[in-house]
Design an enzyme around this catalytic site. Structure first.
Site, PDB file in Angstrom:
ATOM      1  N   ARG A  30       0.828  -1.216   0.000  1.00 27.56           N
ATOM      2  CA  ARG A  30       0.000   0.000   0.000  1.00 27.56           C
ATOM      3  C   ARG A  30       0.868   1.275   0.000  1.00 27.56           C
ATOM      4  NH1 ARG A  30      -0.835   4.831   2.340  1.00 27.56           N
ATOM      5  NH2 ARG A  30      -0.348   3.912   4.367  1.00 27.56           N
ATOM      6  N   HIS A 224      10.369   6.785   7.498  1.00 28.07           N
ATOM      7  CA  HIS A 224      10.898   6.816   6.127  1.00 28.07           C
ATOM      8  C   HIS A 224      12.392   7.084   6.221  1.00 28.07           C
ATOM      9  CE1 HIS A 224       7.134   6.977   3.546  1.00 28.07           C
ATOM     10  NE2 HIS A 224       6.704   6.797   4.783  1.00 28.07           N
ATOM     11  N   CYS A 255       9.076   9.426  -2.858  1.00 27.27           N
ATOM     12  CA  CYS A 255       8.268  10.415  -3.558  1.00 27.27           C
ATOM     13  C   CYS A 255       8.320  10.130  -5.052  1.00 27.27           C
ATOM     14  CB  CYS A 255       8.795  11.812  -3.267  1.00 27.27           C
ATOM     15  SG  CYS A 255       7.912  13.066  -4.181  1.00 27.27           S
ATOM     16  N   ASN A 264       9.946   4.146   2.462  1.00 29.71           N
ATOM     17  CA  ASN A 264       9.858   3.636   3.822  1.00 29.71           C
ATOM     18  C   ASN A 264      11.147   2.907   4.158  1.00 29.71           C
ATOM     19  OD1 ASN A 264       7.015   3.687   2.623  1.00 29.71           O
ATOM     20  ND2 ASN A 264       6.604   3.365   4.789  1.00 29.71           N
TER      21      ASN A 264
END
Lengths: 314, 314
Positions: A30, A224, A255, A264
């Site tokens: 996700r 992250h 990003c 992450n």
């Protein structure tokens, strides 16, 4: 100086021995894939989820019930939910930003959902188009409805250590949102360093304050690795007694608009650290590396896990 | 559980406040470039050393007086030493494996040298062609001669958390070599996780034992980031009172024969962590990022610093 140092370390060892199981929440399918440029076909997502399920992971966040207009990467949420071969003991959770999302999740048979608030007013307005208060009102409805349907709800708070628009975020803002999420029925709040800007020092400051109001077993850390600090920050969270950690296989995410930006913290590197430090996770690292290599190869993306890279040359 | 956790953290905070200057030893020009495939021209090395000197770094390891037959990357050691514009307050040290190397270093005007022992017998034999005991005999001569010439000597111990040939290394092996290096005149011993295999847990185990024999202010940590653990490991070292840390601008280094292998922990990411956690280093991070970008661009190598990558997209 040495006296203090010794005290700290004997306590660290004590913490290690007392509570050595760490719950990993795998968010790669996700949070990871949502932030990758490539739109991944459902069949690849399902294969990835199956591989992750085979690793011993017991919590996997698999998709998001959001409008495909906003997040096209997650537009196959129903097909993903239908295609998963549920394994016993594994929670396949989904993100639900509103009641409509929750209804979709329920119809798809989800047994756990997550809601996503922010500690930064500007981030909340830009990211979910609502003030923090308005977003919490909406989440309250989601929680009520989920509770009626016996669905577990996890809360996220983003920007807990800094915001791309506002810069520094005060711990009291994080505490306020977290307490409200818990009071509306979330069983746990995951503290997100969304832009990866935190350091062990700033994590220390935040957790020292927040754990005065919320016990560590109601908190998770979601780091992250944008500035390479994630594992060091997580060590501080562990010292505060936090035993639930979010991570993403192969360090998926980042990003989509910035080349080389880190996503992450990678689950492989996290598991390596935890196992090497005497913690149990129930995860098979070898199988996890295979899952990370599978999705990295599909995405033609450098694997974000250093443990995977180190293993590939052995 | 929570009680122990709180104790650990209040001590951590105490350590932070008590001794907040961290000495960084920049090893990029030596340990970094020695392990890069490309042989870097002297002029580029000198430009890099100049840029590093302008960052506020006060200890820079600049070259190695070894045979060009073994390490061609360092065959211009005399030219490098001659070309450096010595800045006041900066120690430009060099690696000297034997008396011949020391003589070369002395002739070049070095004011600090380093010797390199191993905690692993097999690594010692394969890497420096001598048993640990024989290598120490040789270093004893180097130390005597250096001391006669009022030259400071730093000791390295490699493989302190694991060896590529022997696997696990016992803390007592590390302690034994470290004590001998100190007793022959080294002012400090840098503990090298040469293959980057350590975790916060294994660093904890090693340091808990070694600091019973050697005070933390005689120790430095030298971490490689092969498995992504370096910064987390360094946080543990800091908790033990260690205040000298080796690192390499842009994470230079790694194994020249393995694609994608990580080198030393990057100085940029280390400085970011330290400054964000309330430590002082005297280093200007912005200038440091420029130095790292300069050498990465020359080497056409991905910059190993995540802080640099994150900054490049701002």
């Amino acid at each position: 100086m040495r006296h203090s140092t010794f005290k700290a370390l004997s306590s660290l060892s004590a913490v290690r021995n007392l509570a050595n199981f760490v719950q990993i929440v795998e968010v790669g399918p996700r949070d990871g894939l949502q932030n990758e440029k490539t739109i991944v076909p459902t069949s690849v997502k399902l294969k990835l989820i199956e591989m992750l399920s085979d690793c011993g992971l017991s919590k996997i966040e698999v998709t998001s019930f959001v409008s495909p207009k906003w997040i096209p990467q997650m537009s196959d949420q129903k097909e993903v939910m239908q295609g998963i071969t549920n394994k016993p003991g594994i929670s396949y959770s989904v993100l639900t930003p509103n009641l409509k999302g929750l209804e979709g999740a329920l119809a798809s048979g989800a047994n756990e959902v997550a809601i996503f608030a922010a500690a930064s007013e500007t981030f909340s307005e830009k990211n979910i188009n609502a003030t923090i208060d308005k977003s919490l009102d909406k989440f309250r409805d989601v929680c009520k409805h989920a509770s009626t349907n016996n669905i577990q709800i996890r809360g996220y708070v983003s920007c807990v250590l800094g915001c791309p628009y506002e810069g520094h975020i005060l711990p009291k803002a994080v505490i306020k949102v977290s307490e409200q999420l818990l009071s509306m029925g979330c069983y746990e709040v995951s503290l997100g360093d969304t832009i990866g800007i935190g350091t062990p020092g700033s994590v220390d400051t935040l957790l020292r304050e927040i754990t005065q109001f919320i016990p560590a077993d109601k908190l998770a850390m979601h780091c992250h690795d944008t500035y390479g600090q994630a594992l060091a920050n997580i060590m501080v969270a562990i010292m505060y007694g936090i035993r639930t950690l979010d991570s993403s296989v192969a360090g998926l995410g980042g990003c989509p608009y910035a080349k080389g930006a880190s996503g992450n913290v990678s689950t492989e590197d996290l598991v390596y650290m935890l196992h090497g430090s005497g913690y149990e996770t129930g995860v098979n690292l070898k199988k996890l590396i295979e899952a990370g290599n599978y999705i990295s190869e599909f995405l033609q993306r450098q694997n974000g896990s250093k443990v995977s890279k180190a293993n590939s040359k052995l």
